[in-house]
Design a protein around this motif. Structure first.
Motif, PDB file in Angstrom:
ATOM      1  N   ILE A  67       6.759  -8.366  -4.470  1.00  0.00           N
ATOM      2  CA  ILE A  67       6.536  -7.422  -3.372  1.00  0.00           C
ATOM      3  C   ILE A  67       5.142  -7.608  -2.780  1.00  0.00           C
ATOM      4  CG2 ILE A  67       6.299  -4.965  -2.817  1.00  0.00           C
ATOM      5  CD1 ILE A  67       8.472  -4.397  -4.883  1.00  0.00           C
ATOM      6  N   LEU A  68       4.155  -7.870  -3.641  1.00  0.00           N
ATOM      7  CA  LEU A  68       2.799  -8.113  -3.151  1.00  0.00           C
ATOM      8  C   LEU A  68       2.752  -9.380  -2.304  1.00  0.00           C
ATOM      9  CD1 LEU A  68       0.658  -7.245  -6.300  1.00  0.00           C
ATOM     10  CD2 LEU A  68       1.138  -5.816  -4.308  1.00  0.00           C
ATOM     11  N   LEU A  69       3.437 -10.429  -2.747  1.00  0.00           N
ATOM     12  CA  LEU A  69       3.467 -11.662  -1.961  1.00  0.00           C
ATOM     13  C   LEU A  69       4.161 -11.437  -0.631  1.00  0.00           C
ATOM     14  CD1 LEU A  69       2.981 -14.695  -1.663  1.00  0.00           C
ATOM     15  CD2 LEU A  69       5.159 -15.086  -2.867  1.00  0.00           C
ATOM     16  N   LEU A  70       5.239 -10.676  -0.629  1.00  0.00           N
ATOM     17  CA  LEU A  70       5.947 -10.370   0.612  1.00  0.00           C
ATOM     18  C   LEU A  70       5.042  -9.595   1.572  1.00  0.00           C
ATOM     19  CD1 LEU A  70       8.644 -10.516   2.128  1.00  0.00           C
ATOM     20  CD2 LEU A  70       9.275  -8.342   1.053  1.00  0.00           C
ATOM     21  N   ASP A  71       4.292  -8.646   1.023  1.00  0.00           N
ATOM     22  CA  ASP A  71       3.350  -7.875   1.849  1.00  0.00           C
ATOM     23  C   ASP A  71       2.291  -8.793   2.462  1.00  0.00           C
ATOM     24  OD1 ASP A  71       0.604  -6.261   2.014  1.00  0.00           O
ATOM     25  OD2 ASP A  71       2.231  -4.817   2.242  1.00  0.00           O
ATOM     26  N   ALA A  72       1.764  -9.722   1.665  1.00  0.00           N
ATOM     27  CA  ALA A  72       0.753 -10.660   2.168  1.00  0.00           C
ATOM     28  C   ALA A  72       1.335 -11.592   3.228  1.00  0.00           C
ATOM     29  CB  ALA A  72       0.182 -11.474   1.008  1.00  0.00           C
ATOM     30  N   LEU A  73       2.583 -12.022   3.036  1.00  0.00           N
ATOM     31  CA  LEU A  73       3.219 -12.915   4.005  1.00  0.00           C
ATOM     32  C   LEU A  73       3.438 -12.229   5.353  1.00  0.00           C
ATOM     33  CD1 LEU A  73       5.859 -14.723   1.756  1.00  0.00           C
ATOM     34  CD2 LEU A  73       3.806 -15.729   2.790  1.00  0.00           C
ATOM     35  N   ILE A  74       3.550 -10.913   5.350  1.00  0.00           N
ATOM     36  CA  ILE A  74       3.759 -10.169   6.596  1.00  0.00           C
ATOM     37  C   ILE A  74       2.428  -9.868   7.280  1.00  0.00           C
ATOM     38  CG2 ILE A  74       4.564  -7.991   7.579  1.00  0.00           C
ATOM     39  CD1 ILE A  74       6.738  -7.954   5.414  1.00  0.00           C
ATOM     40  N   PHE A 101      -1.707  -1.109  11.899  1.00  0.00           N
ATOM     41  CA  PHE A 101      -0.884  -1.762  10.877  1.00  0.00           C
ATOM     42  C   PHE A 101      -1.539  -1.694   9.492  1.00  0.00           C
ATOM     43  CE2 PHE A 101       0.959  -4.568  14.430  1.00  0.00           C
ATOM     44  CZ  PHE A 101       1.995  -3.675  14.625  1.00  0.00           C
ATOM     45  N   LEU A 102      -2.832  -1.988   9.438  1.00  0.00           N
ATOM     46  CA  LEU A 102      -3.512  -1.976   8.146  1.00  0.00           C
ATOM     47  C   LEU A 102      -3.662  -0.556   7.595  1.00  0.00           C
ATOM     48  CD1 LEU A 102      -6.266  -4.729   8.567  1.00  0.00           C
ATOM     49  CD2 LEU A 102      -3.979  -4.898   7.558  1.00  0.00           C
ATOM     50  N   SER A 103      -3.780   0.435   8.475  1.00  0.00           N
ATOM     51  CA  SER A 103      -3.836   1.829   8.013  1.00  0.00           C
ATOM     52  C   SER A 103      -2.502   2.242   7.383  1.00  0.00           C
ATOM     53  CB  SER A 103      -4.173   2.759   9.182  1.00  0.00           C
ATOM     54  OG  SER A 103      -5.464   2.500   9.678  1.00  0.00           O
ATOM     55  N   LEU A 104      -1.408   1.842   8.020  1.00  0.00           N
ATOM     56  CA  LEU A 104      -0.086   2.136   7.446  1.00  0.00           C
ATOM     57  C   LEU A 104       0.093   1.427   6.107  1.00  0.00           C
ATOM     58  CD1 LEU A 104       2.151   1.903  10.659  1.00  0.00           C
ATOM     59  CD2 LEU A 104       1.439   3.968   9.438  1.00  0.00           C
ATOM     60  N   ASN A 105      -0.350   0.179   6.037  1.00  0.00           N
ATOM     61  CA  ASN A 105      -0.235  -0.566   4.784  1.00  0.00           C
ATOM     62  C   ASN A 105      -1.116   0.040   3.696  1.00  0.00           C
ATOM     63  OD1 ASN A 105       0.988  -2.756   3.412  1.00  0.00           O
ATOM     64  ND2 ASN A 105      -0.897  -3.958   3.603  1.00  0.00           N
ATOM     65  N   LEU A 106      -2.295   0.510   4.091  1.00  0.00           N
ATOM     66  CA  LEU A 106      -3.189   1.154   3.135  1.00  0.00           C
ATOM     67  C   LEU A 106      -2.575   2.441   2.588  1.00  0.00           C
ATOM     68  CD1 LEU A 106      -5.970   1.197   1.764  1.00  0.00           C
ATOM     69  CD2 LEU A 106      -6.844   2.399   3.777  1.00  0.00           C
ATOM     70  N   PHE A 109      -0.032   1.574  -0.047  1.00  0.00           N
ATOM     71  CA  PHE A 109      -0.602   1.219  -1.347  1.00  0.00           C
ATOM     72  C   PHE A 109      -1.131   2.447  -2.071  1.00  0.00           C
ATOM     73  CE2 PHE A 109      -0.223  -3.076   0.067  1.00  0.00           C
ATOM     74  CZ  PHE A 109      -0.227  -3.840  -1.091  1.00  0.00           C
ATOM     75  N   LEU A 110      -1.691   3.398  -1.335  1.00  0.00           N
ATOM     76  CA  LEU A 110      -2.141   4.639  -1.964  1.00  0.00           C
ATOM     77  C   LEU A 110      -0.956   5.423  -2.535  1.00  0.00           C
ATOM     78  CD1 LEU A 110      -4.816   5.789   0.641  1.00  0.00           C
ATOM     79  CD2 LEU A 110      -5.224   4.796  -1.617  1.00  0.00           C
ATOM     80  N   TYR A 111       0.156   5.399  -1.817  1.00  0.00           N
ATOM     81  CA  TYR A 111       1.359   6.080  -2.293  1.00  0.00           C
ATOM     82  C   TYR A 111       1.909   5.398  -3.542  1.00  0.00           C
ATOM     83  CZ  TYR A 111       6.264   7.490  -2.447  1.00  0.00           C
ATOM     84  OH  TYR A 111       7.494   7.936  -2.864  1.00  0.00           O
ATOM     85  N   LYS A 112       1.928   4.065  -3.538  1.00  0.00           N
ATOM     86  CA  LYS A 112       2.433   3.330  -4.692  1.00  0.00           C
ATOM     87  C   LYS A 112       1.541   3.515  -5.906  1.00  0.00           C
ATOM     88  CE  LYS A 112       6.241   1.408  -3.270  1.00  0.00           C
ATOM     89  NZ  LYS A 112       7.539   1.734  -3.928  1.00  0.00           N
ATOM     90  N   ILE A 123      -6.042  -4.660 -10.730  1.00  0.00           N
ATOM     91  CA  ILE A 123      -6.858  -5.539  -9.901  1.00  0.00           C
ATOM     92  C   ILE A 123      -6.126  -5.915  -8.619  1.00  0.00           C
ATOM     93  CG2 ILE A 123      -6.062  -7.670 -11.010  1.00  0.00           C
ATOM     94  CD1 ILE A 123      -8.898  -8.752 -10.662  1.00  0.00           C
ATOM     95  N   ALA A 124      -4.801  -6.029  -8.678  1.00  0.00           N
ATOM     96  CA  ALA A 124      -4.019  -6.328  -7.473  1.00  0.00           C
ATOM     97  C   ALA A 124      -4.115  -5.181  -6.476  1.00  0.00           C
ATOM     98  CB  ALA A 124      -2.572  -6.596  -7.849  1.00  0.00           C
ATOM     99  N   TRP A 125      -4.069  -3.960  -6.997  1.00  0.00           N
ATOM    100  CA  TRP A 125      -4.190  -2.795  -6.113  1.00  0.00           C
ATOM    101  C   TRP A 125      -5.520  -2.797  -5.383  1.00  0.00           C
ATOM    102  CZ3 TRP A 125      -7.280   1.594  -5.690  1.00  0.00           C
ATOM    103  CH2 TRP A 125      -6.773   2.616  -4.886  1.00  0.00           C
ATOM    104  N   TRP A 126      -6.603  -3.022  -6.120  1.00  0.00           N
ATOM    105  CA  TRP A 126      -7.924  -3.040  -5.493  1.00  0.00           C
ATOM    106  C   TRP A 126      -8.059  -4.184  -4.496  1.00  0.00           C
ATOM    107  CZ3 TRP A 126     -11.044   0.834  -5.296  1.00  0.00           C
ATOM    108  CH2 TRP A 126     -11.042   1.792  -6.309  1.00  0.00           C
ATOM    109  N   THR A 127      -7.454  -5.316  -4.798  1.00  0.00           N
ATOM    110  CA  THR A 127      -7.534  -6.466  -3.888  1.00  0.00           C
ATOM    111  C   THR A 127      -6.895  -6.149  -2.542  1.00  0.00           C
ATOM    112  OG1 THR A 127      -7.500  -8.021  -5.746  1.00  0.00           O
ATOM    113  CG2 THR A 127      -6.907  -8.886  -3.575  1.00  0.00           C
ATOM    114  N   PHE A 128      -5.707  -5.583  -2.559  1.00  0.00           N
ATOM    115  CA  PHE A 128      -5.004  -5.289  -1.315  1.00  0.00           C
ATOM    116  C   PHE A 128      -5.639  -4.109  -0.580  1.00  0.00           C
ATOM    117  CE2 PHE A 128      -1.946  -8.145  -3.006  1.00  0.00           C
ATOM    118  CZ  PHE A 128      -1.184  -8.589  -1.942  1.00  0.00           C
ATOM    119  N   VAL A 129      -6.118  -3.126  -1.331  1.00  0.00           N
ATOM    120  CA  VAL A 129      -6.762  -1.979  -0.690  1.00  0.00           C
ATOM    121  C   VAL A 129      -8.043  -2.414   0.020  1.00  0.00           C
ATOM    122  CG1 VAL A 129      -8.014   0.154  -1.161  1.00  0.00           C
ATOM    123  CG2 VAL A 129      -5.759  -0.196  -2.140  1.00  0.00           C
TER     124      VAL A 129
END
Length: 203
Positions: A67-74, A101-106, A109-112, A123-129
């Motif tokens: 799911i993280l890779l899919l998010d990055a690919l988008i 777009f990045l606010s929605l994605n952020l 991630f906060l919800y997840k 560490i993945a959470w902090w990286t994407f945030v």
């Protein structure tokens, strides 16, 4: 003297805008590439250990990393494209779209995080945030830079702000106006010269 100082200030401001555009351009490219590499590497590495994790009775991490890779690919290619439009085209709508777009994605991630999605991979959470948060800040800087750039576009001397060049332009414009005026008032018809009659009786 005042006009010369104004040209110098505007020229310095334009150089600063170009510097910001360069930073924004390379930031979006570098950060997006690093995010894609990070996401793909994590998925590959966790896939190798998936068998051992399942034997230990734990839930495998591979679906989460996918799911993280899919998010990055988008989002990575999208922000790179919009970031390039900010830097190269001074496109205001691109700054708004990146921030949205990045606010929605952020928010996602906060919800997840609240749903314990990243308990085993913090560490993945902090990286994407951080990627989303820094991208929003860069978009805001780009929007502010665009406003300043558009203001400079309306100023005399843009984009060189060279006093001598502007003086030459003024002289050329005056010459062109005078030439056009003379061209409008001139005519192709020549006036007939008066004919002087010769008196032969006076001899």
């Amino acid at each position: 003297m005042e006009e010369r100082n104004e040209f110098a200030v505007n020229h310095a401001t334009l150089k600063k805008c170009k510097k910001y555009y360069t930073i924004i351009f390379y930031y979006y490219i570098a950060s997006s590439i690093l995010l894609l590499i990070y996401s793909f590497t994590n998925l590959v590495c966790i896939g190798v250990d998936a068998g051992l994790i399942m034997k230990a009775g734990a839930k495998p991490l591979a679906p989460s990393y996918f799911i993280l890779l899919l998010d990055a690919l988008i989002f990575a290619p999208l922000t790179t494209y919009l970031g390039a439009r900010i830097s190269l085209k001074q496109h205001d709508l691109s700054t708004i779209m990146i921030a949205l777009f990045l606010s929605l994605n952020l928010c996602l991630f906060l919800y997840k995080r609240n749903n314990q999605f990243f308990d085993r991979v913090p560490i993945a959470w902090w990286t994407f945030v951080l990627y989303n948060f820094n991208g929003i800040i860069a978009a805001c800087i780009g929007f502010r830079t665009n406003m300043k750039y558009h203001w400079l576009e309306a100023q005399t001397g843009f984009p060189l702000f060279n006093e001598r060049l502007e003086e030459q332009k003024v002289k050329i414009d005056k010459f062109q106006c005078e030439y056009n005026r003379l061209k409008r008032t001139s005519t192709d018809k020549m006036e007939e010269l008066p004919v002087i009659k010769r008196n032969d009786n006076k001899l």
